[in-house]
Design a protein around this motif. Structure first.
Motif, short mmCIF file in Angstrom:
data_model
loop_
_atom_site.label_atom_id
_atom_site.label_comp_id
_atom_site.label_asym_id
_atom_site.label_seq_id
_atom_site.Cartn_x
_atom_site.Cartn_y
_atom_site.Cartn_z
N LYS A 42 -4.38 4.75 3.88
CA LYS A 42 -3.88 3.39 3.61
C LYS A 42 -3.86 2.53 4.88
CE LYS A 42 1.04 4.66 3.56
NZ LYS A 42 0.83 6.06 3.95
N GLY A 43 -3.59 3.12 6.04
CA GLY A 43 -3.60 2.35 7.28
C GLY A 43 -4.99 1.82 7.61
N GLN B 46 -7.40 1.29 5.44
CA GLN B 46 -7.73 0.26 4.44
C GLN B 46 -6.96 -1.03 4.72
OE1 GLN B 46 -10.14 0.57 2.14
NE2 GLN B 46 -10.58 2.68 2.76
N ALA B 47 -5.70 -0.91 5.12
CA ALA B 47 -4.89 -2.11 5.41
C ALA B 47 -5.50 -2.90 6.55
CB ALA B 47 -3.45 -1.71 5.75
N LYS B 48 -5.99 -2.21 7.56
CA LYS B 48 -6.61 -2.88 8.71
C LYS B 48 -7.82 -3.69 8.25
CE LYS B 48 -8.11 -1.68 13.45
NZ LYS B 48 -8.53 -3.03 13.70
N SER C 157 3.96 -2.96 9.05
CA SER C 157 4.29 -1.53 9.08
C SER C 157 5.62 -1.42 9.81
CB SER C 157 3.19 -0.79 9.84
OG SER C 157 3.70 0.32 10.52
N GLN D 9 -0.44 -7.41 8.43
CA GLN D 9 -0.16 -6.01 8.10
C GLN D 9 1.25 -5.72 8.61
OE1 GLN D 9 -2.95 -3.12 9.60
NE2 GLN D 9 -1.80 -1.38 8.83
N ASP E 238 2.69 -1.75 4.59
CA ASP E 238 2.10 -0.43 4.81
C ASP E 238 3.23 0.53 5.20
OD1 ASP E 238 0.72 1.79 5.73
OD2 ASP E 238 -0.28 0.75 7.37
N GLY E 239 3.61 1.43 4.28
CA GLY E 239 4.68 2.39 4.57
C GLY E 239 6.07 1.79 4.42
N PHE F 40 0.87 -1.17 0.00
CA PHE F 40 0.00 0.00 0.00
C PHE F 40 0.90 1.22 0.00
CE2 PHE F 40 -4.26 -1.53 2.02
CZ PHE F 40 -4.39 -2.48 1.03
N ILE G 233 0.23 -7.28 3.76
CA ILE G 233 0.11 -5.92 3.24
C ILE G 233 1.30 -5.15 3.80
CG2 ILE G 233 -1.25 -3.79 3.24
CD1 ILE G 233 -2.67 -6.11 1.80
N THR H 161 -6.68 -6.76 6.12
CA THR H 161 -6.08 -7.84 6.90
C THR H 161 -7.15 -8.62 7.67
OG1 THR H 161 -5.54 -6.32 8.72
CG2 THR H 161 -3.81 -6.75 7.12
#
Length: 192
Positions: free
Chosen positions: A16-17, A19-21, A33, A31, A87-88, A8, A85, A24
């Motif tokens: 994006k955080g 949506q990632a949650k 990060s 996830q 994320d960042g 993401f 995912i 998942t």
């Protein structure tokens, strides 16, 4: 069935955080990060956490090798077997190349990069309006984070855009539900 590894990407405040949650929870992916990885390793005083602390206490950037080491360990955990995912992460071209190599070692590769597309003014407004009271929600910190993101995009995205069809843009100016409909169908194409 192979695992689904999806990145993401997007500026702070693009959602994006959030949506990632949701992804998942629905698809059973991990996830990953790097912010959370750092907090976990520092809190548990792991060998990688202690190495990272040495650099952070001097105000220096943590070397990519330590960050990749944390990601490598995280990918060994049970919840990452179905995929993850990111994320960042990655934040540099070296990290992007290291992630490709790490996934290749596992017989995997990134299925897709979902680029949460949102104008900087909207990101800025969302961050300023957030009521979380986070230390990084001050105007001067927000500007630095937005500038940092632009540098990350310049460093990382050419690497991925060179791979035909890997990057999919999602209009992140819409409602959380509308964005999730698009994100969900993209993720589903990787999971199926």
């Amino acid at each position: 069935m192979s695992s689904a590894f999806i990145m993401f990407f997007g500026p702070p405040g693009c959602g994006k955080g959030t949506q990632a949650k949701r992804v998942t929870e629905e698809f059973g992916l991990a996830q990953i990060s790097t912010g959370e990885l750092f907090r976990k390793h520092l809190g548990e005083k792991t060998p990688l956490g202690l190495q990272a602390q040495e650099f952070m206490s001097r105000g220096a950037l943590v070397p990519d090798s330590i960050t990749i080491g944390m990601v490598r360990e995280r990918l060994q955990e049970a919840d990452a077997k179905a995929g993850a995912i990111f994320d960042g992460f990655p934040r540099t071209q070296a990290q992007a190349e290291a992630l490709d190599a790490l996934l290749a070692e596992m017989g995997e590769k990134l299925c897709m990069i979902i680029d949460f597309s949102v104008p900087l003014e909207i990101s800025r407004d969302r961050l300023l309006a957030r009521q979380e009271g986070r230390a990084d929600d001050k105007p001067e910190v927000i500007e630095k984070r937005l500038n940092d993101h632009a540098a990350i995009e310049d460093a990382v995205m050419p690497h991925y855009r060179a791979q035909q069809g890997l990057v999919r843009a999602v209009d992140a100016t819409r409602s959380i539900e509308a964005i999730y409909e698009d994100v969900r169908s993209l993720v589903k194409s990787c999971v199926d």
